[in-house]
Design a protein around this motif. Structure first.
Motif, PDB file in Angstrom:
ATOM      1  N   TRP A  70       0.821  -1.267  -0.033  1.00 34.97           N
ATOM      2  CA  TRP A  70       0.157   0.013  -0.053  1.00 34.97           C
ATOM      3  C   TRP A  70       0.660   1.344  -0.043  1.00 34.97           C
ATOM      4  N   ALA A  71       2.001   1.112   0.600  1.00 37.75           N
ATOM      5  CA  ALA A  71       2.772   2.431   0.984  1.00 37.75           C
ATOM      6  C   ALA A  71       3.504   2.971  -0.195  1.00 37.75           C
ATOM      7  N   ASP A  72       3.837   4.096  -0.450  1.00 37.86           N
ATOM      8  CA  ASP A  72       4.498   4.787  -1.389  1.00 37.86           C
ATOM      9  C   ASP A  72       5.965   4.834  -0.837  1.00 37.86           C
ATOM     10  N   VAL A  73       5.848   5.375   0.698  1.00 36.70           N
ATOM     11  CA  VAL A  73       7.332   5.405   1.470  1.00 36.70           C
ATOM     12  C   VAL A  73       7.024   4.882   2.523  1.00 36.70           C
ATOM     13  N   ILE A  74       7.964   3.856   3.046  1.00 36.71           N
ATOM     14  CA  ILE A  74       8.069   3.390   4.180  1.00 36.71           C
ATOM     15  C   ILE A  74       9.260   3.917   5.058  1.00 36.71           C
ATOM     16  N   VAL A  75       8.815   4.354   6.457  1.00 32.48           N
ATOM     17  CA  VAL A  75       9.661   5.007   7.101  1.00 32.48           C
ATOM     18  C   VAL A  75      10.095   4.208   8.404  1.00 32.48           C
ATOM     19  N   PHE A  76      11.362   3.845   8.657  1.00 31.68           N
ATOM     20  CA  PHE A  76      11.685   3.190   9.812  1.00 31.68           C
ATOM     21  C   PHE A  76      12.263   4.470  10.863  1.00 31.68           C
ATOM     22  N   VAL A  95      12.403   3.569   0.801  1.00 36.97           N
ATOM     23  CA  VAL A  95      12.414   3.549   2.247  1.00 36.97           C
ATOM     24  C   VAL A  95      13.595   4.623   2.946  1.00 36.97           C
ATOM     25  N   VAL A  96      12.881   5.040   3.817  1.00 37.09           N
ATOM     26  CA  VAL A  96      13.720   6.064   4.822  1.00 37.09           C
ATOM     27  C   VAL A  96      13.950   5.367   6.032  1.00 37.09           C
ATOM     28  N   GLY A  97      15.402   5.394   6.293  1.00 33.62           N
ATOM     29  CA  GLY A  97      15.938   4.796   7.732  1.00 33.62           C
ATOM     30  C   GLY A  97      16.406   3.483   7.415  1.00 33.62           C
ATOM     31  N   GLY A  98      17.372   3.325   8.269  1.00 36.18           N
ATOM     32  CA  GLY A  98      18.017   1.868   8.551  1.00 36.18           C
ATOM     33  C   GLY A  98      18.922   1.469   7.291  1.00 36.18           C
ATOM     34  N   SER A  99      19.873   0.668   7.838  1.00 35.59           N
ATOM     35  CA  SER A  99      20.814  -0.084   6.820  1.00 35.59           C
ATOM     36  C   SER A  99      21.505  -0.959   7.963  1.00 35.59           C
ATOM     37  N   THR A 100      21.815  -2.346   7.427  1.00 31.97           N
ATOM     38  CA  THR A 100      22.518  -3.062   8.312  1.00 31.97           C
ATOM     39  C   THR A 100      23.980  -2.373   8.745  1.00 31.97           C
ATOM     40  N   TYR A 101      24.612  -1.525   7.713  1.00 34.11           N
ATOM     41  CA  TYR A 101      25.737  -0.862   8.056  1.00 34.11           C
ATOM     42  C   TYR A 101      25.821   0.023   8.935  1.00 34.11           C
ATOM     43  N   THR A 102      24.667   1.027   8.753  1.00 31.40           N
ATOM     44  CA  THR A 102      24.490   2.159   9.837  1.00 31.40           C
ATOM     45  C   THR A 102      24.020   2.027  11.170  1.00 31.40           C
ATOM     46  N   ASP A 103      23.215   0.621  11.226  1.00 31.53           N
ATOM     47  CA  ASP A 103      22.794  -0.027  12.412  1.00 31.53           C
ATOM     48  C   ASP A 103      24.110  -0.556  13.175  1.00 31.53           C
ATOM     49  N   LYS A 104      24.839  -1.002  12.638  1.00 34.47           N
ATOM     50  CA  LYS A 104      26.291  -1.358  13.332  1.00 34.47           C
ATOM     51  C   LYS A 104      27.097  -0.194  13.793  1.00 34.47           C
ATOM     52  N   LEU A 105      27.110   0.852  12.987  1.00 27.70           N
ATOM     53  CA  LEU A 105      27.849   2.383  13.326  1.00 27.70           C
ATOM     54  C   LEU A 105      27.278   2.841  14.611  1.00 27.70           C
ATOM     55  N   GLU A 106      26.248   2.677  14.630  1.00 26.83           N
ATOM     56  CA  GLU A 106      25.518   3.227  16.046  1.00 26.83           C
ATOM     57  C   GLU A 106      25.462   2.243  17.075  1.00 26.83           C
ATOM     58  N   LEU A 107      25.228   1.001  17.090  1.00 27.89           N
ATOM     59  CA  LEU A 107      25.146  -0.065  18.060  1.00 27.89           C
ATOM     60  C   LEU A 107      26.450  -0.775  18.594  1.00 27.89           C
ATOM     61  N   SER A 315      13.535   9.690  -0.248  1.00 28.64           N
ATOM     62  CA  SER A 315      13.374   8.176  -0.211  1.00 28.64           C
ATOM     63  C   SER A 315      13.731   7.666  -1.787  1.00 28.64           C
ATOM     64  N   ARG A 316      13.688   8.647  -2.743  1.00 29.26           N
ATOM     65  CA  ARG A 316      13.839   8.264  -4.209  1.00 29.26           C
ATOM     66  C   ARG A 316      15.245   8.721  -4.632  1.00 29.26           C
ATOM     67  N   GLY A 317      16.024   8.945  -3.662  1.00 32.39           N
ATOM     68  CA  GLY A 317      17.653   9.326  -3.999  1.00 32.39           C
ATOM     69  C   GLY A 317      17.603  10.683  -4.896  1.00 32.39           C
ATOM     70  N   GLU A 318      16.552  11.771  -4.727  1.00 27.37           N
ATOM     71  CA  GLU A 318      16.631  12.948  -5.625  1.00 27.37           C
ATOM     72  C   GLU A 318      17.898  13.752  -4.701  1.00 27.37           C
ATOM     73  N   ASN A 319      18.390  14.614  -5.553  1.00 30.18           N
ATOM     74  CA  ASN A 319      19.291  15.408  -5.236  1.00 30.18           C
ATOM     75  C   ASN A 319      18.724  16.864  -5.165  1.00 30.18           C
ATOM     76  N   PHE A 320      18.537  17.642  -4.041  1.00 31.56           N
ATOM     77  CA  PHE A 320      18.090  18.935  -3.860  1.00 31.56           C
ATOM     78  C   PHE A 320      18.420  19.651  -2.802  1.00 31.56           C
TER      79      PHE A 320
END
Length: 336
Positions: A70-76, A95-107, A315-320
Motif C-alpha cells: 500500500w505504501a509509497d514510502v516506508i519510514v523506519f 525506504v527512509v531509515g535503516g541499513s545493516t551498516y548504519t545500525d552497526k555504526l551506532e550500536l 526516499s527516491r534518491g533525489e538531489n535537492f
C-alpha cells in the motif's frame, strides 16, 4: 507518479502514502505533521505498552508487512531495522531509515570508531571490554580520566554512561566494582574512552539520499543532563540548540568522510556524529544513524520544505536543497 493521484507542485504527488514502522512510537510528531499536509499515513508500533500513544491522531496497524504494498514510502524511525530496510530497497521499495551498516555504526561502538579511523577521521583513544574485571585491571594499570559507555541495546539506558571526574580513574574503578554484578546482566560490551577535556560537545548531521548528503547540514548542541546547570543523571536528550549550515570544518573533518561508505550501504535518512571540539582538534564520539528525539521535532520547526515532499524526494534518491529558516531553533524537554 503515485497511482491515481495527479502531480502537484514540483512534480510531487498531491497525496502520498506513508507507512511508519516504530518500536516505541517515537516518530508520531513527524507522522502527524505529514498527515496534516494532506497525505495518507499509517503507523505500526511494536511495543504493546506504547500502542495507545497518538491514539485518535494517527491510524494504527497491527502488521506493517501487510501494508507495505500500500505504501509509497516506508519510514523506519529507529535502529534495529537495518536488515529489513536493505531487503525492502532491493525489492525496489522507497525506504527512509535503516541499513545493516548504519545500525552497526551506532550500536557497535568499537565498529563505529574503527570505521571513522579507517576513513581518516581523528578519533579519541578507546578500549573495548566484555568483562568488568578486565576493565578494572586496565584502569589500575593505566591511570587516567576516562568515560565508560555501554554498547548495543544498553546504550539507550543513559544512566549507565559514566564520565569520570578524577584524573587517576579511581572514581570509575569504584563505580565498576560496585555495579559489576548488576550491570553484567545489562551490558555485554562496553567501551572505555579517554576523556577529552576543555571542549564543547557539538554534532554535525545531515540527511542522506542514498548517494550524497542533502544541504544544508545541521549543527546541533545537545543538553543531556536531567537538570539545568549541567547537573543530574544523563538522559537521551533534555534539549537541543541547532542551526542549519553549509559544509563547515566540523562536517568536513568528520561526517563528510563517511559519504562513500554510506552510499555503498544504500542508507537513506538522517545521520550525525557527536563530537568534542577544543583548541587541539575535533574528536568524534559516536554515530546517530536515525532520526534524533526530540531533534527531528526541533528540525521540523526550521525546515520550510513540506515534510511529506521532503521524505518522498529523499526516499527516491533525489538531489535537492532543503529549504530552511535562518538563525537558531531550540527545543526543551519537560519532565513531569
Amino acid at each position: 507518479m503515485v497511482a491515481g493521484e495527479k502531480n502537484g507542485a514540483n512534480g510531487i504527488p498531491k497525496k502520498i502514502k506513508f507507512l511508519f514502522v516504530s518500536i516505541e512510537s517515537l516518530s508520531g510528531d513527524l507522522a502527524y505533521q505529514i498527515k496534516k499536509e494532506g497525505h495518507d499515513v499509517k503507523v505500526y508500533i511494536k511495543a504493546e505498552e506504547d500502542r495507545d500513544v497518538y491514539e485518535g491522531f494517527l491510524e494504527k496497524v497491527d502488521d506493517w508487512e501487510k501494508h507495505k504494498d500500500w505504501a509509497d514510502v516506508i519510514v523506519f524511525d529507529d535502529v534495529g531495522f537495518g536488515g529489513t530496510a536493505d531487503r525492502l530497497r532491493k525489492e525496489g521499495r522507497h525506504v527512509v531509515g535503516g541499513s545493516t551498516y548504519t545500525d552497526k555504526l551506532e550500536l557497535n561502538r568499537e565498529f563505529g570508531q574503527a570505521e571513522m579511523k579507517h576513513f581518516g577521521v581523528n578519533v579519541a583513544e578507546s578500549w573495548n571490554f566484555t568483562d568488568f574485571e578486565a576493565a578494572i585491571k586496565f584502569l589500575k594499570e593505566k591511570p587516567g580520566r576516562y568515560v565508560m559507555k555501554p554498547s548495543g541495546a544498553a546504550q539507550d539506558e543513559k544512566e549507565l554512561l559514566f564520565i569520570g571526574e578524577e584524573e587517576d580513574g579511581k572514581d570509575l574503578i569504584e563505580v565498576l566494582q560496585h555495579n559489576k554484578k548488576s550491570w553484567a546482566r545489562k551490558i555485554k560490551t562496553f567501551q572505555i574512552q579517554e576523556f577529552i577535556s576543555a571542549g564543547v560537545e557539538v554534532a554535525a548531521g545531515a540527511f542522506f539520499n542514498g548517494k550524497d548528503f542533502i544541504q544544508p547540514l545541521n549543527i546541533n548542541f545537545e543538553h543531556k543532563r536531567l537538570f539545568p546547570g549541567d547537573i543530574g543523571p544523563f538522559t537521551g536528550e533534555m534539549g537541543t540548540l541547532m542551526y542549519w549550515s553549509q559544509p563547515n570544518t566540523i562536517f568536513n573533518t568528520t561526517l563528510a568522510k563517511m559519504k562513500d561508505a554510506l552510499a555503498q550501504s544504500g542508507y537513506v535518512g538522517y545521520i550525525d556524529i557527536n563530537c568534542i571540539a577544543n583548541s587541539r582538534g575535533i574528536y568524534p564520539l559516536e554515530f546517530t544513524a536515525r532520526f534524533g528525539y526530540p531533534t527531528i521535532s526541533i528540525q521540523m520547526e526550521g525546515i520550510l520544505t513540506p515534510m511529506g515532499e521532503f521524505l518522498y524526494k529523499l526516499s527516491r534518491g533525489e538531489n535537492f536543497e532543503l529549504k530552511t529558516k535562518k538563525g537558531f531553533q531550540v527545543g526543551v524537554v519537560v519532565v513531569i
